[in-house]
Design an enzyme around this catalytic site. Structure first.
Site, PDB file in Angstrom:
ATOM      1  N   TYR A  46      -9.284  14.951  -5.679  1.00 38.60           N
ATOM      2  CA  TYR A  46      -8.248  14.299  -6.542  1.00 38.60           C
ATOM      3  C   TYR A  46      -7.307  15.570  -7.260  1.00 38.60           C
ATOM      4  CZ  TYR A  46      -7.187  11.570 -10.785  1.00 38.60           C
ATOM      5  OH  TYR A  46      -6.308  11.168 -11.698  1.00 38.60           O
ATOM      6  N   ASP A  90       0.915  -1.230  -0.012  1.00 37.76           N
ATOM      7  CA  ASP A  90       0.035  -0.074  -0.064  1.00 37.76           C
ATOM      8  C   ASP A  90       1.041   1.226   0.128  1.00 37.76           C
ATOM      9  OD1 ASP A  90      -1.467   2.321   0.801  1.00 37.76           O
ATOM     10  OD2 ASP A  90      -2.369   1.258   2.463  1.00 37.76           O
TER      11      ASP A  90
END
Ligand code: NAD
Length: 267
Positions: free
Chosen positions: A163, A72
């Site tokens: 984002y 991750d």
């Protein structure tokens, strides 16, 4: 540059070790395979073992080594583990940060947790990998860092606050790192794709269709229509630019955010 000179420039990628994050799918997979075709050995990082193993098999089909590592990128501990695993392969001299997520939400509806997760994966994930793999590149006197940002690194669209913030941050990091490495044989660039034909875009199309009605195919057509070329970008087109930036032919290109978007953004 003549074709002959360009080919000999690519030849020097042979046996370089490239680490690609988000390598199990989409742009990351295409970049990994394009680098393998040019002779690189690959370390493939991502969250899901199944897709990573499949891409590793595709890399090996090009007679190149592939080391899949489940990681991750938003976890500094995992990225430490990735660095330890990657040492088995040797010195990583090409790092492509492609891992990313793109959940959409209007600013007022967005939960704080969404912002935190998008920044954790897209921005901090890029930062942690750059931080851990830059020093050996400097020691080797040659390195390439390529961050897959987005047109949203320089432009804004509704429902993408988290984002867009994360990709602006990636471009800012890219520019500062480029300045600090400019005389050390390392280049640091961002690629800014427009809507690219990957699962991430198809997911967003499905979400848009369920939010505003219509089909996912119609939503994809709308995405394609935002580009002057009237089409989605192919992941392989992003990969081709990554190969150019990784090659010695890209030696003078650093600190850039280069658009692969069919002319959607100019400036
Ligand atoms: P994708 O979903 O196919 O690929 C993203 C990959 O990142 C997946 O394999 C996923 O498993 C991996 N990933 C997600 N979170 C992770 C984490 N925490 N740690 C490790 N791996 C993780 O989508 P894609 O379109 O190939 O996206 C790749 C990059 O390109 C992303 O950074 C994305 O923001 C960027 N991008 C995509 C588009 C587009 O239209 N698809 C446009 C511009 C930029």
């Amino acid at each position: 540059m003549s074709d002959r000179l360009f080919r000999s420039s690519l030849d020097s990628l042979v046996d370089k070790i490239a680490l690609v994050t988000g390598a199990g799918s989409g742009i990351g997979r295409s970049v990994a395979l394009a680098l393998a075709r040019e002779g690189c050995r690959l370390v493939l990082a991502g969250r899901r073992p199944g897709p990573l193993e499949r891409v590793a098999d595709e890399v090996r089909a090009h007679d190149r080594d592939a080391l899949p590592v489940v990681c991750d990128v938003g976890s500094p501990t995992d990225v430490d583990g990735l660095r330890t695993s990657a040492r088995q392969a040797g010195v990583v001299q090409i790092l492509v940060n492609s891992a990313g997520i793109a959940p959409a939400a209007s600013f007022l509806e967005m939960e704080d947790a969404l912002l935190e997760e998008v920044l954790r994966v897209n921005f901090k994930g890029t930062y942690y990998c750059c931080k851990r793999f830059l020093e050996p590149m400097i020691a080797a006197g040659w390195g390439r860092i390529i961050n897959i940002a987005s047109t949203t690194a320089k432009a804004a669209y509704p429902h993408t606050a988290a984002y867009t913030a994360s990709k602006h941050a990636v471009l800012g990091l890219t520019r500062v790192m480029a300045l600090e490495t400019a005389r050390k044989g390392v280049t640091v660039n961002a690629i800014c794709p427009g809507y690219t034909d990957t699962e991430l875009t198809r997911d967003n199309a499905r979400r848009m269709a369920s939010r505003i009605g219509g089909s996912a195919a119609a939503a994809l057509d709308r995405f394609a229509g935002t580009s002057p070329q009237g089409r989605l970008i192919a992941a392989d087109e992003v990969a081709d630019l990554a190969v150019l930036l990784a090659s010695p032919a890209g030696a003078a290109v650093t600190g850039q955010g280069i658009h692969v978007d069919g002319g959607a953004f100019m400036g």
